[in-house]
Design a protein around this motif. Structure first.
Motif, PDB file in Angstrom:
ATOM      1  N   UNK A 170       0.822  -1.196   0.000  1.00 15.35           N
ATOM      2  CA  UNK A 170       0.000   0.000   0.000  1.00 15.35           C
ATOM      3  C   UNK A 170       0.858   1.248   0.000  1.00 15.35           C
ATOM      4  N   UNK A 192       1.737   0.454 -10.736  1.00 14.30           N
ATOM      5  CA  UNK A 192       1.306  -0.870 -11.222  1.00 14.30           C
ATOM      6  C   UNK A 192       2.095  -1.967 -10.513  1.00 14.30           C
ATOM      7  N   UNK A 216      -4.381  -8.703  -9.575  1.00 13.41           N
ATOM      8  CA  UNK A 216      -4.866  -7.445 -10.149  1.00 13.41           C
ATOM      9  C   UNK A 216      -3.920  -6.971 -11.255  1.00 13.41           C
ATOM     10  N   UNK A 226      -4.840  -6.265 -15.175  1.00 12.41           N
ATOM     11  CA  UNK A 226      -4.572  -4.968 -15.803  1.00 12.41           C
ATOM     12  C   UNK A 226      -3.714  -5.133 -17.059  1.00 12.41           C
ATOM     13  N   UNK A 280     -14.289  -7.215 -11.252  1.00 15.17           N
ATOM     14  CA  UNK A 280     -14.027  -6.720  -9.896  1.00 15.17           C
ATOM     15  C   UNK A 280     -12.528  -6.498  -9.670  1.00 15.17           C
ATOM     16  N   UNK A 281     -11.705  -7.403 -10.209  1.00 12.30           N
ATOM     17  CA  UNK A 281     -10.261  -7.233 -10.026  1.00 12.30           C
ATOM     18  C   UNK A 281      -9.758  -5.988 -10.753  1.00 12.30           C
ATOM     19  N   UNK A 292     -10.945  -2.895  -8.915  1.00 17.30           N
ATOM     20  CA  UNK A 292     -10.136  -2.638  -7.710  1.00 17.30           C
ATOM     21  C   UNK A 292      -8.790  -2.041  -8.079  1.00 17.30           C
ATOM     22  N   UNK A 298      -7.970  -0.311 -10.714  1.00 13.53           N
ATOM     23  CA  UNK A 298      -8.094   1.082 -11.155  1.00 13.53           C
ATOM     24  C   UNK A 298      -8.361   2.004  -9.973  1.00 13.53           C
ATOM     25  N   UNK A 299      -9.195   1.542  -9.048  1.00 13.24           N
ATOM     26  CA  UNK A 299      -9.483   2.369  -7.864  1.00 13.24           C
ATOM     27  C   UNK A 299      -8.208   2.606  -7.059  1.00 13.24           C
ATOM     28  N   UNK A 300      -7.413   1.570  -6.941  1.00 11.89           N
ATOM     29  CA  UNK A 300      -6.153   1.711  -6.195  1.00 11.89           C
ATOM     30  C   UNK A 300      -5.218   2.683  -6.904  1.00 11.89           C
ATOM     31  N   UNK A 301      -5.086   2.518  -8.204  1.00 10.10           N
ATOM     32  CA  UNK A 301      -4.187   3.397  -8.962  1.00 10.10           C
ATOM     33  C   UNK A 301      -4.662   4.847  -8.866  1.00 10.10           C
ATOM     34  N   UNK A 302      -5.970   5.029  -8.975  1.00  6.81           N
ATOM     35  CA  UNK A 302      -6.507   6.391  -8.913  1.00  6.81           C
ATOM     36  C   UNK A 302      -6.214   7.013  -7.540  1.00  6.81           C
ATOM     37  N   UNK A 318      -2.531   7.826  -7.200  1.00  3.03           N
ATOM     38  CA  UNK A 318      -2.134   8.984  -8.001  1.00  3.03           C
ATOM     39  C   UNK A 318      -2.558  10.276  -7.306  1.00  3.03           C
ATOM     40  N   UNK A 319      -3.730  10.238  -6.707  1.00  2.75           N
ATOM     41  CA  UNK A 319      -4.179  11.413  -5.944  1.00  2.75           C
ATOM     42  C   UNK A 319      -3.223  11.695  -4.795  1.00  2.75           C
TER      43      UNK A 319
END
Lengths: 175, 416
Positions: free
Chosen positions: A85, A112, A119, A123, A149-150, A153, A155-159, A162-163
């Protein structure tokens, strides 16, 4: 040279480069990528006569690579915390040209590499191999719903990360 | 945002893949040929062996030495002559016509149960009788312990509380907390293991290359050993078994904190699990990096001069039940999402007892009386399922979605 060997050699000559590119994205290491492709090709060679649909060879090798790579990962199961994380260090300093900086550093790739293996595989297959959800599901041996779902998840993590990086950059710049 | 993110992701992946072309590339066909031929030869050998005996439970009179002098690293030859392992292929390659079919499971010499777990077909039973973690709390009977850590974190019960492996920091930390959540210790560390009585905990300080032994009640460091980067596996009769993370020391080793003795376990590649009480160890006998992916497993009886009880090259022996009755195996080649099948076998013979199948199976913990809990995933939902060795299963906790976009499970069992 036997007919099988000739066919196999021709296939490898044609597809080796593409397979190594995919393997590199799965492993993140050039030598590991070559090892992964070599083992997948060897298994394909062993199964050559059983593979009736030669048009589906890429799918077969891809699936074998993912199986093998997952095996490597599982063998080191106590270290499955390889995925993290923790957002990688952000090297951009205030006042530097962001475009020049990003030419040397690929933040998205860094992120990535922090994704859990399954995941990351989803991707790579979806956004590099440009496979459909159904094709990705076949390669991973799972349902289309699981691929969705994978991928979601991932994409949500990457987003989110990045934030985090953007916020950290803004904070550094304001000091 | 999503479109932009997806474009950025696609661009990044192609850019990284393009870098591969800049690196030297050898022709892989000759090596793949050679390796493929070796695989065929091994498969023939393996087939011949399997025709005569059940390969999943081969009694092999081999022993592994675990001896050494105080304060020194020793590399000890096997106590008895050991035949070089004859690896067979780890499993059949996936068949294009049936890509999800189980790999070459060795036929069971006697009937065993097989259960496919589907949430909708399982009744809801009682909650786990062992600790579990959910939403930053550890539940154990009537007690609830707050855990101040986000995913990912793993935990194990110790005397007076829990030891956590907190991966939300870099480097990761080992933390000891009391039953009320009070933190007793928080230090950089990885892979904590706990002694059978819960009184001692050992972990690796990867930055310093130390193994550390501490009192689990108060966190006081008792001993340290300079072993380089290593992964502790577990306690074994007062010794801390670990696997060095360096290429020049491939064999598992054991640290005696009382004497400082480091002992090499010659002839093995890795130790997967140890059952301290009954004196069994699940081991890997080949280095897959050397054998090009082939990795055989075995169970070793520590009460009989480390004699190898049985060995398999068609599945990995990953866990042992704490009472030493059962071992859990899985196919070395799985789909991209994790294990879909676990086979429970009698630990001393390798005889199959129960096969569990599900979309994804993960961690296992034993409740006692032959019952165990397993983390089961189906799409984005997970549950803890309780089963007996007869194959009777129920939900111990109902299916839930993962609370985090990352890969954290909604429920976690103690790690091992």
């Amino acid at each position: 040279m036997t007919e099988t060997a000739e066919e196999f050699s021709a296939y490898v000559a044609t597809r080796q480069r593409a397979l190594i590119r995919t393997a590199y994205l799965l492993t993140g290491d050039h030598h590991s990528a070559e090892d992964l492709v070599q083992i997948a090709l060897a298994r394909t060679y062993v199964a050559w006569n059983r593979i009736r649909d030669k048009q589906g060879l890429d799918a077969y090798v891809r699936r074998t690579m993912i199986n093998e790579h997952t095996g490597w990962w599982r063998r080191a199961w106590r270290r499955l915390e390889h995925s993290t994380d923790v957002v990688p260090d952000h090297s951009t300093r205030p006042g530097t040209d962001h475009a020049a900086s990003s030419a040397d550093r690929d933040e998205m790739w860094d992120l990535v590499c922090t994704l859990p293996p399954r995941q990351r595989a989803a991707v790579v297959l979806r956004y590099f191999e440009d496979l459909s959800e159904a094709e990705t599901a076949e390669a991973l041996g799972c349902s289309v719903g699981t691929v969705k779902s994978q991928t979601s998840r991932a994409l949500a993590t990457l987003r989110a990360r990045l934030h985090q990086l953007a916020a950290a950059t803004t904070e550094e710049g304001s000091r | 945002m999503t479109d932009q993110l997806e474009q950025q992701l696609t661009h990044s992946l192609h850019r990284q893949a393009d870098r591969v072309d800049e690196l030297s590339q050898r022709n892989l066909a000759p090596a793949a040929f050679q390796l493929g031929r070796r695989m065929r030869q091994r498969r023939r050998v393996g087939t011949a062996v399997a025709a005569g005996v059940a390969a999943v439970a081969v009694l092999v009179p081999a022993t592994y030495a675990l001896t050494g002098g105080p304060g020194e690293r020793t590399r000890v030859e096997p106590a008895a002559t050991m035949t070089a392992p004859t690896p067979s292929t780890p499993s059949a390659s996936p068949s294009p016509s049936s890509p999800s079919s189980p790999s070459n499971r060795t036929p069971s010499p006697r009937a065993s149960s097989s259960v496919t777990l589907e949430f909708s077909r399982l009744a809801l039973g009682k909650t786990p009788t062992i600790p579990w973690l959910a939403e930053q709390q550890i539940f154990n009977g009537s007690t609830t312990t707050p855990v101040k850590a986000t995913h990912p974190v793993s935990f194990q019960p110790v005397a007076g509380g829990y030891v956590l492996h907190d991966l939300s920091t870099d480097p990761s930390r080992v933390r000891l907390i009391g039953i009320d959540g009070t933190e007793k210790l928080s230090v950089p560390g990885s892979y904590p293991v706990v002694s059978r009585d819960g009184r001692y905990v050992a972990w690796a300080d990867l930055d310093k290359g130390f193994l550390v032994l501490a009192d689990a009640l108060n966190g006081e460091a008792l001993e340290r050993a300079d072993v380089g980067r290593a992964t502790p596996i577990g306690f074994l009769r007062g010794l801390v078994v670990f696997t060095p993370n360096t290429a020049d020391s491939p064999n598992p080793q054991a640290w005696n904190p009382e004497t400082g003795e480091i002992t090499t376990w010659k002839g093995l590649y890795n130790v997967s699990d140890v059952a301290d009480g009954p004196g069994l160890a699940a081991v890997r006998t080949e280095d897959p990096a050397v054998t090009r992916g082939v990795a055989c497993s075995a169970v070793v009886d520590l009460n009989a001069s480390n004699r190898r009880l049985w060995r398999t090259c068609t599945s990995h022996v990953q866990w042992l039940s704490s009472d030493g009755r059962y071992a859990v195996t899985y196919a070395p080649e799985m789909d991209g999402l994790g294990a879909r099948e676990y086979t429970f076998v009698e630990a001393r013979t390798g005889q199959p007892v129960l096969t569990l199948k599900a979309a994804v199976l993960q961690n296992i913990s034993w409740e006692g009386d032959g019952r165990f809990l397993v983390e089961v995933w189906d799409n984005d939902r997970a549950s803890l399922v309780r089963c007996s060795m007869t194959g009777a299963c129920e939900l111990a906790l109902g299916p839930r979605k993962s609370p985090a976009p990352e890969d954290g499970a909604p429920y976690q069992l103690p790690s091992r």
